[in-house]
Enzyme design. Sequence first.
Site, PDB file in Angstrom:
ATOM      1  N   TYR A 152     -40.984 -33.558 -29.461  1.00 26.48           N
ATOM      2  CA  TYR A 152     -40.092 -32.718 -29.899  1.00 26.48           C
ATOM      3  C   TYR A 152     -40.522 -31.807 -30.923  1.00 26.48           C
ATOM      4  CZ  TYR A 152     -35.339 -31.921 -31.995  1.00 26.48           C
ATOM      5  OH  TYR A 152     -34.122 -31.516 -32.437  1.00 26.48           O
TER       6      TYR A 152
HETATM    7  N1  LIG Z   1     -28.708 -33.518 -33.786  1.00 25.28           N
HETATM    8  C1  LIG Z   1     -29.639 -33.310 -34.558  1.00 25.28           C
HETATM    9  O1  LIG Z   1     -29.902 -33.960 -35.522  1.00 25.28           O
HETATM   10  C2  LIG Z   1     -30.264 -32.076 -34.451  1.00 25.28           C
HETATM   11  C3  LIG Z   1     -31.266 -31.551 -35.377  1.00 25.28           C
HETATM   12  C4  LIG Z   1     -31.914 -30.197 -35.441  1.00 25.28           C
HETATM   13  C5  LIG Z   1     -31.947 -29.736 -34.079  1.00 25.28           C
HETATM   14  N2  LIG Z   1     -31.008 -30.091 -33.106  1.00 25.28           N
HETATM   15  C6  LIG Z   1     -31.002 -29.383 -31.921  1.00 25.28           C
HETATM   16  O2  LIG Z   1     -29.877 -28.839 -31.561  1.00 25.28           O
HETATM   17  C7  LIG Z   1     -29.467 -28.705 -30.222  1.00 25.28           C
HETATM   18  C8  LIG Z   1     -28.184 -29.340 -29.843  1.00 25.28           C
HETATM   19  O3  LIG Z   1     -28.526 -30.541 -30.151  1.00 25.28           O
HETATM   20  P1  LIG Z   1     -27.289 -31.630 -30.234  1.00 25.28           P
HETATM   21  O4  LIG Z   1     -27.410 -32.441 -31.374  1.00 25.28           O
HETATM   22  O5  LIG Z   1     -26.077 -31.056 -29.982  1.00 25.28           O
HETATM   23  O6  LIG Z   1     -27.453 -32.635 -28.936  1.00 25.28           O
HETATM   24  P2  LIG Z   1     -26.475 -32.873 -27.499  1.00 25.28           P
HETATM   25  O7  LIG Z   1     -27.307 -34.076 -26.838  1.00 25.28           O
HETATM   26  O8  LIG Z   1     -25.192 -33.334 -28.467  1.00 25.28           O
HETATM   27  O9  LIG Z   1     -26.277 -31.633 -26.972  1.00 25.28           O
HETATM   28  C9  LIG Z   1     -27.370 -30.850 -26.139  1.00 25.28           C
HETATM   29  C10 LIG Z   1     -26.685 -30.429 -24.946  1.00 25.28           C
HETATM   30  O10 LIG Z   1     -27.876 -29.872 -24.284  1.00 25.28           O
HETATM   31  C11 LIG Z   1     -27.398 -30.096 -22.853  1.00 25.28           C
HETATM   32  N3  LIG Z   1     -28.780 -30.051 -22.182  1.00 25.28           N
HETATM   33  C12 LIG Z   1     -29.778 -30.966 -22.031  1.00 25.28           C
HETATM   34  N4  LIG Z   1     -30.551 -30.719 -21.187  1.00 25.28           N
HETATM   35  C13 LIG Z   1     -30.514 -29.573 -20.699  1.00 25.28           C
HETATM   36  C14 LIG Z   1     -30.973 -28.685 -19.657  1.00 25.28           C
HETATM   37  N5  LIG Z   1     -32.076 -29.075 -19.102  1.00 25.28           N
HETATM   38  N6  LIG Z   1     -30.418 -27.809 -19.232  1.00 25.28           N
HETATM   39  C15 LIG Z   1     -29.108 -27.343 -19.765  1.00 25.28           C
HETATM   40  N7  LIG Z   1     -28.479 -28.133 -20.929  1.00 25.28           N
HETATM   41  C16 LIG Z   1     -29.118 -29.217 -20.965  1.00 25.28           C
HETATM   42  C17 LIG Z   1     -27.018 -31.509 -22.969  1.00 25.28           C
HETATM   43  O11 LIG Z   1     -26.322 -31.648 -21.519  1.00 25.28           O
HETATM   44  C18 LIG Z   1     -26.064 -31.311 -24.013  1.00 25.28           C
HETATM   45  O12 LIG Z   1     -24.587 -30.914 -23.788  1.00 25.28           O
HETATM   46  C19 LIG Z   1     -30.962 -29.098 -29.524  1.00 25.28           C
HETATM   47  O13 LIG Z   1     -31.829 -28.052 -29.456  1.00 25.28           O
HETATM   48  C20 LIG Z   1     -31.490 -29.890 -30.666  1.00 25.28           C
HETATM   49  O14 LIG Z   1     -32.908 -30.261 -30.361  1.00 25.28           O
HETATM   50  C21 LIG Z   1     -30.455 -31.341 -33.416  1.00 25.28           C
END
Ligand SMILES: NC(=O)c1ccc[n+]([C@@H]2O[C@H](COP(=O)([O-])OP(=O)(O)OC[C@H]3O[C@@H](n4cnc5c(N)ncnc54)[C@H](O)[C@@H]3O)[C@@H](O)[C@H]2O)c1
Length: 245
Positions: A152
């Site tokens: 990641y």
């Molecule tokens: N939650 C955290 O702590 C955090 C921190 C920093 C960065 N992020 C980043 O923020 C972004 C969103 O994360 P989140 O926390 O909302 O996660 P989440 O799991 O709630 O949402 C992610 C979404 O991406 C979709 N997804 C996954 N694989 C996919 C694919 N191959 N094609 C299309 N859609 C796909 C999922 O179905 C989901 O709806 C991500 O890139 C994550 O790495 C999250």
Amino acid sequence: MGIHSGKVAIVTGGARGIGQAVARRLQADGARVAIWDLTASAHMDPSAGYTPDFSFDVDVSDFASVEAGYDATVEALGPIDILVNNAGINGPVNDVQDYPLEAWDRVLAIDLTGVFYCTRVALADWVGRGSGRIVNIASIAGKEGGAGIAAYAAAKAGVIGFTKSVARELSTSGILVNAIAPAITETALFEEMTPEHIAAGKSKIPMGRPVNVEEIASLATWIAGPDCTFTTGFVFDISGGRATY
Ligand SMILES: NC(=O)c1ccc[n+]([C@@H]2O[C@H](COP(=O)([O-])OP(=O)(O)OC[C@H]3O[C@@H](n4cnc5c(N)ncnc54)[C@H](O)[C@@H]3O)[C@@H](O)[C@H]2O)c1
């Protein structure tokens, strides 16, 4: 009327979590918003408090799927102005010597190659356009790394390097490309993390709390908007004081 009035935005992974908050905010600020995600049913979650203008099943790690999604979105909503590359997975929490090979490939394919695919398809369409905004959701893990999440962190560091490179290619084009590096936020992404990993993430935040999705959406709407004019290739911090660089 809002700052994105007349604009069309795509938010990948927009069905829930950060992507859903960003999509809702862009629409509240006047954009017509398409969300791309793995399953259409998830796009219509009534708890989201808004209805996207368009939704399409896209797997960002599949180039043909991204192309089909882009074409369908242009047909439904017209020319695209804003792309938010948000779709991502955490992958398992495992030290490198035990890290499953298949999981490494999957995390890189979605979190890094997916950003390249979506950006490539948009930019091929934006040639000569003279405007456009790309916002990539990276992570604090891409700056600092994290035990157990090497895939990641490597993918997110890759997103940061990719953002800087594309921004340089486009510096005189009118198209701005930036990234956001959030600290830990409470979304479904937590389901893939261990309790220890979540606790460790929270404990490193000087403000003493996780970031909430609306705070990330607020930053994203500004970066994607008309007041952001002289910043490209930058990684915007939203880590409650954790990253001071
Ligand atoms: N939650 C955290 O702590 C955090 C921190 C920093 C960065 N992020 C980043 O923020 C972004 C969103 O994360 P989140 O926390 O909302 O996660 P989440 O799991 O709630 O949402 C992610 C979404 O991406 C979709 N997804 C996954 N694989 C996919 C694919 N191959 N094609 C299309 N859609 C796909 C999922 O179905 C989901 O709806 C991500 O890139 C994550 O790495 C999250």
